[in-house]
Design a protein around this motif. Sequence first.
Motif, mmCIF file in Angstrom:
data_model
loop_
_atom_site.group_PDB
_atom_site.id
_atom_site.type_symbol
_atom_site.label_atom_id
_atom_site.label_comp_id
_atom_site.label_asym_id
_atom_site.label_seq_id
_atom_site.Cartn_x
_atom_site.Cartn_y
_atom_site.Cartn_z
ATOM 1 N N ILE A 4 -4.333 14.757 -1.453
ATOM 2 C CA ILE A 4 -4.634 13.335 -1.269
ATOM 3 C C ILE A 4 -3.506 12.580 -0.565
ATOM 4 C CG2 ILE A 4 -4.958 11.157 -2.518
ATOM 5 C CD1 ILE A 4 -6.754 12.642 -4.462
ATOM 6 N N PRO A 5 -2.236 12.714 -0.992
ATOM 7 C CA PRO A 5 -1.181 11.923 -0.349
ATOM 8 C C PRO A 5 -1.125 12.107 1.163
ATOM 9 C CG PRO A 5 -0.352 12.878 -2.369
ATOM 10 C CD PRO A 5 -1.696 13.488 -2.133
ATOM 11 N N GLY A 6 -1.273 13.343 1.645
ATOM 12 C CA GLY A 6 -1.245 13.564 3.084
ATOM 13 C C GLY A 6 -2.367 12.849 3.798
ATOM 14 N N LYS A 7 -3.545 12.844 3.208
ATOM 15 C CA LYS A 7 -4.691 12.153 3.801
ATOM 16 C C LYS A 7 -4.455 10.639 3.848
ATOM 17 C CE LYS A 7 -8.191 15.538 2.333
ATOM 18 N NZ LYS A 7 -8.906 15.711 3.602
ATOM 19 N N LEU A 8 -3.931 10.100 2.748
ATOM 20 C CA LEU A 8 -3.732 8.653 2.693
ATOM 21 C C LEU A 8 -2.597 8.203 3.610
ATOM 22 C CD1 LEU A 8 -4.260 7.805 -1.094
ATOM 23 C CD2 LEU A 8 -5.932 8.092 0.739
ATOM 24 N N LEU A 29 0.832 -1.198 0.000
ATOM 25 C CA LEU A 29 0.000 0.000 0.000
ATOM 26 C C LEU A 29 0.872 1.256 0.000
ATOM 27 C CD1 LEU A 29 -2.918 -0.879 2.454
ATOM 28 C CD2 LEU A 29 -3.023 -0.667 -0.023
ATOM 29 N N GLY A 30 2.003 1.177 0.710
ATOM 30 C CA GLY A 30 2.938 2.299 0.700
ATOM 31 C C GLY A 30 3.483 2.559 -0.690
ATOM 32 N N ARG A 31 3.751 1.490 -1.443
ATOM 33 C CA ARG A 31 4.254 1.653 -2.811
ATOM 34 C C ARG A 31 3.162 2.202 -3.722
ATOM 35 N NH1 ARG A 31 9.097 0.205 -4.887
ATOM 36 N NH2 ARG A 31 9.585 0.561 -2.694
ATOM 37 N N GLN A 32 1.921 1.777 -3.507
ATOM 38 C CA GLN A 32 0.805 2.351 -4.271
ATOM 39 C C GLN A 32 0.666 3.841 -3.974
ATOM 40 O OE1 GLN A 32 -3.013 0.363 -4.465
ATOM 41 N NE2 GLN A 32 -2.078 -1.620 -4.073
ATOM 42 N N LEU A 33 0.884 4.206 -2.727
ATOM 43 C CA LEU A 33 0.809 5.616 -2.355
ATOM 44 C C LEU A 33 1.904 6.409 -3.062
ATOM 45 C CD1 LEU A 33 -0.349 7.931 -0.799
ATOM 46 C CD2 LEU A 33 0.710 7.048 1.281
ATOM 47 N N GLU A 34 3.089 5.819 -3.180
ATOM 48 C CA GLU A 34 4.157 6.467 -3.933
ATOM 49 C C GLU A 34 3.766 6.624 -5.398
ATOM 50 O OE1 GLU A 34 7.991 4.718 -3.412
ATOM 51 O OE2 GLU A 34 7.787 4.576 -1.240
ATOM 52 N N LEU A 35 3.024 5.661 -5.908
ATOM 53 C CA LEU A 35 2.555 5.755 -7.286
ATOM 54 C C LEU A 35 1.557 6.903 -7.436
ATOM 55 C CD1 LEU A 35 2.312 4.816 -10.178
ATOM 56 C CD2 LEU A 35 0.817 2.952 -9.417
ATOM 57 N N ILE A 36 0.693 7.089 -6.452
ATOM 58 C CA ILE A 36 -0.249 8.215 -6.487
ATOM 59 C C ILE A 36 0.522 9.530 -6.514
ATOM 60 C CG2 ILE A 36 -2.021 9.442 -5.150
ATOM 61 C CD1 ILE A 36 -2.955 6.661 -4.146
ATOM 62 N N GLU A 37 1.557 9.622 -5.681
ATOM 63 C CA GLU A 37 2.390 10.832 -5.673
ATOM 64 C C GLU A 37 3.097 11.003 -7.020
ATOM 65 O OE1 GLU A 37 3.566 11.219 -0.968
ATOM 66 O OE2 GLU A 37 4.703 9.811 -2.224
ATOM 67 N N VAL A 50 -6.445 10.226 -8.733
ATOM 68 C CA VAL A 50 -7.706 10.201 -7.989
ATOM 69 C C VAL A 50 -8.368 8.824 -8.066
ATOM 70 C CG1 VAL A 50 -10.034 11.169 -7.852
ATOM 71 C CG2 VAL A 50 -8.085 12.677 -8.261
ATOM 72 N N LEU A 51 -8.343 8.224 -9.247
ATOM 73 C CA LEU A 51 -8.946 6.894 -9.386
ATOM 74 C C LEU A 51 -8.248 5.883 -8.486
ATOM 75 C CD1 LEU A 51 -9.475 6.627 -13.269
ATOM 76 C CD2 LEU A 51 -11.163 7.211 -11.533
ATOM 77 N N LEU A 52 -6.924 5.914 -8.477
ATOM 78 C CA LEU A 52 -6.180 4.970 -7.650
ATOM 79 C C LEU A 52 -6.372 5.271 -6.166
ATOM 80 C CD1 LEU A 52 -4.258 2.660 -7.191
ATOM 81 C CD2 LEU A 52 -2.338 4.192 -7.717
ATOM 82 N N ALA A 53 -6.472 6.543 -5.806
ATOM 83 C CA ALA A 53 -6.625 6.910 -4.398
ATOM 84 C C ALA A 53 -7.897 6.303 -3.803
ATOM 85 C CB ALA A 53 -6.646 8.432 -4.252
ATOM 86 N N ARG A 54 -8.982 6.345 -4.542
ATOM 87 C CA ARG A 54 -10.232 5.776 -4.016
ATOM 88 C C ARG A 54 -10.105 4.265 -3.849
ATOM 89 N NH1 ARG A 54 -15.034 3.537 -5.636
ATOM 90 N NH2 ARG A 54 -16.907 4.190 -4.484
ATOM 91 N N GLU A 55 -9.496 3.598 -4.836
ATOM 92 C CA GLU A 55 -9.290 2.155 -4.716
ATOM 93 C C GLU A 55 -8.326 1.832 -3.577
ATOM 94 O OE1 GLU A 55 -10.822 -0.337 -6.266
ATOM 95 O OE2 GLU A 55 -12.094 1.156 -7.267
#
Length: 492
Positions: A394-398, A281-289, A301-306
């Motif tokens: 979004i990144p800060g929230k996640l 999940l941490g790596r997915q968060l890096e992908l969002i960033e 945004v699409l990935l953040a909701r998933e």
Amino acid sequence: MKALSFLGRGNYQTVTYVFGERSCTTSLFPEALARMFPLERLFLFVTEEARKSQGFLELRERLGDLLEAVTIPEGKSEEELWEIFARCAACLKEGDSVVLDITHAFRSLPLIVFTVSAYLRKVMKVEVQHILYGAYEARVPRREPPQPEDCVPVFDLAVLLDLLDWLSGVEAFLARSEAGILAEKLRITHDRLNRSGTVNGEKPRKIKRVAGKLEELSKALHLSRPLDVMEIASLLLPELEEAKAELSRWARPFAVVLEKVAQEVGRLAEEHPRSLSEESLGRQLELIEHYLEKGLVVQAVLLAREWVVSWACLKDGQDFWLNRKYREGVESILGGMAQQARDRKALSGQKSWMTDALAREWGWLTQLRNDIAHCGMSVSAKGAQSIESKAKVIPGKLRAILASVPGVSPSQEPKVVNLETLYDGVAKLELLPQYLEKARELAGEGCDVVLTGQAPVWLYLAVAHALHGKARRLYYSSPVTGEVLIFDHAAL
């Protein structure tokens, strides 16, 4: 085939121009150009003064109807440079094949020729076969005065256009994670070398594999396939390392940025992305960033909701987190939580991860995702700038959710940042980056933060801006005003 050439007012000497197995003895390279290539038309660009020169008169007599003179200004202003550019481009139409010659070009004209070349190839789909330069100063033997039999090598500078393509490809990948141009250049290089081989018969074997993996990665990124992205990136990293020698030898423009490309890919790599864990999940968060850095807001945004759904699956302790029906069930629970939060009702249910803060974040993120997914087809649709601004937080929230603190509850003490402790004596503007770094450390991620202490207004403004997207709520506190809310991301 057409040719674009230039003539100045110089005192050109008779020499023998040599291009491969072709040669021509003349004082005027445009004549050699006409003798070396089967031209349909030779456009000769001359100024009013050059048009009166003896060289121009001789060329017109020798080349007859093949020659078409195009008068250009001197190029002494930006407007005149654009005029030269336009007249060069106007001589060709889409699909033409052209040879460009800069041998007798003067001042800034060679640069204009390269600019025209790039334009013709990209916009008009003109095939630029050669960009020729008769290197008079490299003649052999180098005699003064030169003799007609002295050989002047003709260099083909079209390779510089190829370099521009490489640079465009690198820029597209680093700026937008778009690898199409790079992959094409690598594939063309691989195929060309395998057709012709090299001097000692060696051929590349790994360049094409790198091209394929880069293209796969790019498509997975742009089609929002995070698990594929992480798997492909983990496979691409060793491919880049193994191909380093071949790339350095046969694809040097790519080899120069190889380390930078590897860094970009390394940020996305995860060997086992389908095994749900805090690490994945941490790596997915890096992908969002990563998406937000590249301006790919929709994908972020699409990935953040998933991501929130996946986080809830992790907290629920389920291994079948990719089962569609199970995820829909989790989404239903999250949606119910959000509705209860909107109705100001106490949350019902037995899930330990169900909190008011998570409900608000889910509701906010779902609204943002829906606004994007429905392409703004609503009277209440947000503008593009508003969507981009919201996506940045979004990144800060996640990160707060990943740390199992989906939001700071009222019972938790806020972080206090006393701005007086950021500096010694007098705050100095040139030390602002140090102050901001210290403020971020004190504020943490996803917390309520209170700013206080004696400090200049500019420092308060800079710190408040730096904590935007990091702090959940930001307050200002002083004995006179008490606590004043600056922003509340939990209410978004």
